[in-house]
Design an enzyme around this catalytic site. Structure first.
Site, PDB file in Angstrom:
ATOM      1  N   GLN A   1     -10.254  -2.587   2.240  1.00 34.61           N
ATOM      2  CA  GLN A   1      -9.792  -3.220   3.481  1.00 34.61           C
ATOM      3  C   GLN A   1      -9.773  -2.273   4.671  1.00 34.61           C
ATOM      4  OE1 GLN A   1      -5.881  -4.145   1.476  1.00 34.61           O
ATOM      5  NE2 GLN A   1      -5.054  -3.833   3.521  1.00 34.61           N
TER       6      GLN A   1
ATOM      7  N   GLN B   1       6.096 -11.384   7.330  1.00 40.36           N
ATOM      8  CA  GLN B   1       5.592 -12.065   8.532  1.00 40.36           C
ATOM      9  C   GLN B   1       4.994 -11.084   9.528  1.00 40.36           C
ATOM     10  OE1 GLN B   1       8.526 -14.272  10.901  1.00 40.36           O
ATOM     11  NE2 GLN B   1       7.220 -13.837  12.662  1.00 40.36           N
TER      12      GLN B   1
ATOM     13  N   MET C   1       0.847  -1.195   0.000  1.00 42.28           N
ATOM     14  CA  MET C   1       0.000   0.000   0.000  1.00 42.28           C
ATOM     15  C   MET C   1       0.886   1.249   0.000  1.00 42.28           C
ATOM     16  SD  MET C   1      -3.458  -0.915   2.008  1.00 42.28           S
ATOM     17  CE  MET C   1      -2.877  -0.586   3.641  1.00 42.28           C
TER      18      MET C   1
ATOM     19  N   HIS D   1       9.105   1.029   2.995  1.00 39.75           N
ATOM     20  CA  HIS D   1      10.189   1.037   3.976  1.00 39.75           C
ATOM     21  C   HIS D   1      11.031  -0.212   3.768  1.00 39.75           C
ATOM     22  CE1 HIS D   1       7.786  -1.922   6.084  1.00 39.75           C
ATOM     23  NE2 HIS D   1       6.764  -1.077   6.124  1.00 39.75           N
TER      24      HIS D   1
ATOM     25  N   SER E   1       7.007  -0.270   9.848  1.00 32.06           N
ATOM     26  CA  SER E   1       5.627  -0.193   9.372  1.00 32.06           C
ATOM     27  C   SER E   1       5.385   1.209   8.831  1.00 32.06           C
ATOM     28  CB  SER E   1       4.666  -0.452  10.538  1.00 32.06           C
ATOM     29  OG  SER E   1       3.367  -0.002  10.214  1.00 32.06           O
TER      30      SER E   1
ATOM     31  N   HIS F   1       9.436  -3.598   2.973  1.00 31.55           N
ATOM     32  CA  HIS F   1       9.025  -3.813   1.575  1.00 31.55           C
ATOM     33  C   HIS F   1      10.258  -4.059   0.691  1.00 31.55           C
ATOM     34  CE1 HIS F   1       5.709  -0.952   2.974  1.00 31.55           C
ATOM     35  NE2 HIS F   1       5.048  -2.054   2.660  1.00 31.55           N
TER      36      HIS F   1
HETATM   37  O1  PAF Z   1      -0.094  -5.766   3.441  1.00 27.85           O
HETATM   38  C1  PAF Z   1      -0.527  -4.844   2.727  1.00 27.85           C
HETATM   39  O2  PAF Z   1       0.126  -3.820   2.517  1.00 27.85           O
HETATM   40  C2  PAF Z   1      -1.912  -4.978   2.116  1.00 27.85           C
HETATM   41  O3  PAF Z   1      -2.791  -5.606   2.977  1.00 27.85           O
HETATM   42  C3  PAF Z   1      -1.888  -5.664   0.740  1.00 27.85           C
HETATM   43  C4  PAF Z   1      -1.426  -7.096   0.843  1.00 27.85           C
HETATM   44  C5  PAF Z   1      -0.973  -4.900  -0.207  1.00 27.85           C
HETATM   45  C6  PAF Z   1      -3.289  -5.664   0.143  1.00 27.85           C
HETATM   46  O4  PAF Z   1      -3.794  -4.387  -0.005  1.00 27.85           O
END
Ligand code: PAF
Length: 287
Positions: A61, A148, A30, A34, A185, A37
């Site tokens: 979500q 994780q 999303m 950081h 995060s 990712h």
């Molecule tokens: O973990 C996330 O950033 C989100 O839940 C994802 C997997 C990209 C789905 O929008």
């Protein structure tokens, strides 16, 4: 790295890479990237011919009153970071591109979503499954990478992919932490200076919980006590469950998971423990 905003553009890029015989790795995000990712992108790069990163703040979500509108966004920086980590394509669609019309059938997460974040955030994992279904189809990825840190999300997606025979392999990435132990995060940006000083207590608490497990005790009270004594946050949950089933009375692999609401930031963290082996052996760098 090719920046792509449309589904048609992505399909055409994907088709060309497949025609070249390349395998495709996919890192869905999303944004507000950081090191967590970036380590997934690097892992994907070592295991695939080409890597696609998506950045899409998925409205499906987020519940009412959650942080969809203020979720941190910095696309130009994300593009630079994704490219530096080795991504070959960067897919950043608009909500209209992803959801052009009302969806006619719903996907609902099952038992694994009944506790932890699924309980606190009703419908959250339904929205995650909705978007990853679309993204898996659009990217045609051979492997998709999830961290994780979001252990419940990872467990739900692994089972979903297996149950519905998606032709994608889910790969797990270890939680990446700041030097003081705070899990990286995008939402850490919401922490005030004082909360940022307190936040490493979550990981400290989990490690105390692991000690309790080693000594044959229930880890939950120790974890709660440490968080309550060392932070101004409000505990949403502390749970010790089987993994990946996410049910009570764990026996084989367990997850010790916490969620704490600070002023604006809801932080989650967890440790996986292999109960039949030495729980010390199962730190969060190995899964
Ligand atoms: O973990 C996330 O950033 C989100 O839940 C994802 C997997 C990209 C789905 O929008």
């Amino acid at each position: 790295m090719k920046v792509i905003e449309t589904k048609a553009g992505l399909k055409s890029w994907v088709n060309k890479r497949k025609a070249e015989g390349l395998t495709l790795g996919f890192v869905p995000t999303m944004g507000f990237l950081h090191e967590g990712h970036l380590s997934l992108i690097r892992q994907a790069k070592t295991e695939n011919g080409a890597v696609i990163v998506s950045v899409f703040v998925n409205p499906a979500q987020f519940g009412p009153g959650e942080d969809f509108d203020r979720y941190p966004r910095d696309l130009p920086k994300d593009i630079r970071l994704a490219e530096s980590a080795g991504a070959d394509a960067f897919f950043a669609p608009s909500p209209k591109e992803m959801y052009p019309s009302e969806i006619g059938a719903v996907i609902r997460a099952g038992r694994q979503a009944e506790r932890l974040c699924g309980k606190s955030r009703p419908g959250h994992f339904d929205g995650v499954l909705k978007v990853v279904t679309k993204l898996f189809h659009l990217t045609g990825a051979d492997r998709a990478y999830f961290g994780q840190k979001d252990a419940q999300q990872l467990a739900i997606i692994e089972k979903f992919v297996q149950d519905y025979d998606f032709p994608v392999t889910i790969r797990r990435g270890a939680t990446v932490r700041e030097e003081d132990g705070l899990a990286k995060s995008s939402r850490n940006i919401y922490l005030s200076d004082r909360e940022r000083m307190e936040a490493p207590a979550l990981y400290e608490a989990l490690k105390l919980g692991r000690e309790a497990v080693l000594e044959g005790r229930d880890p939950v009270p120790a974890v709660r006590r440490h968080i309550e004594n060392n932070t101004s946050g409000t505990i949403d949950y502390v749970e010790f469950l089987s993994y990946p089933e996410l049910q009570e009375k764990p026996e084989g692999t367990a997850v010790l998971a916490v969620a704490v609401q600070f002023g604006k930031a809801r932080l989650i963290d967890n440790l996986l423990l292999h109960l039949k082996e030495n729980p010390h052996a199962s730190n969060d760098a190995e899964f």
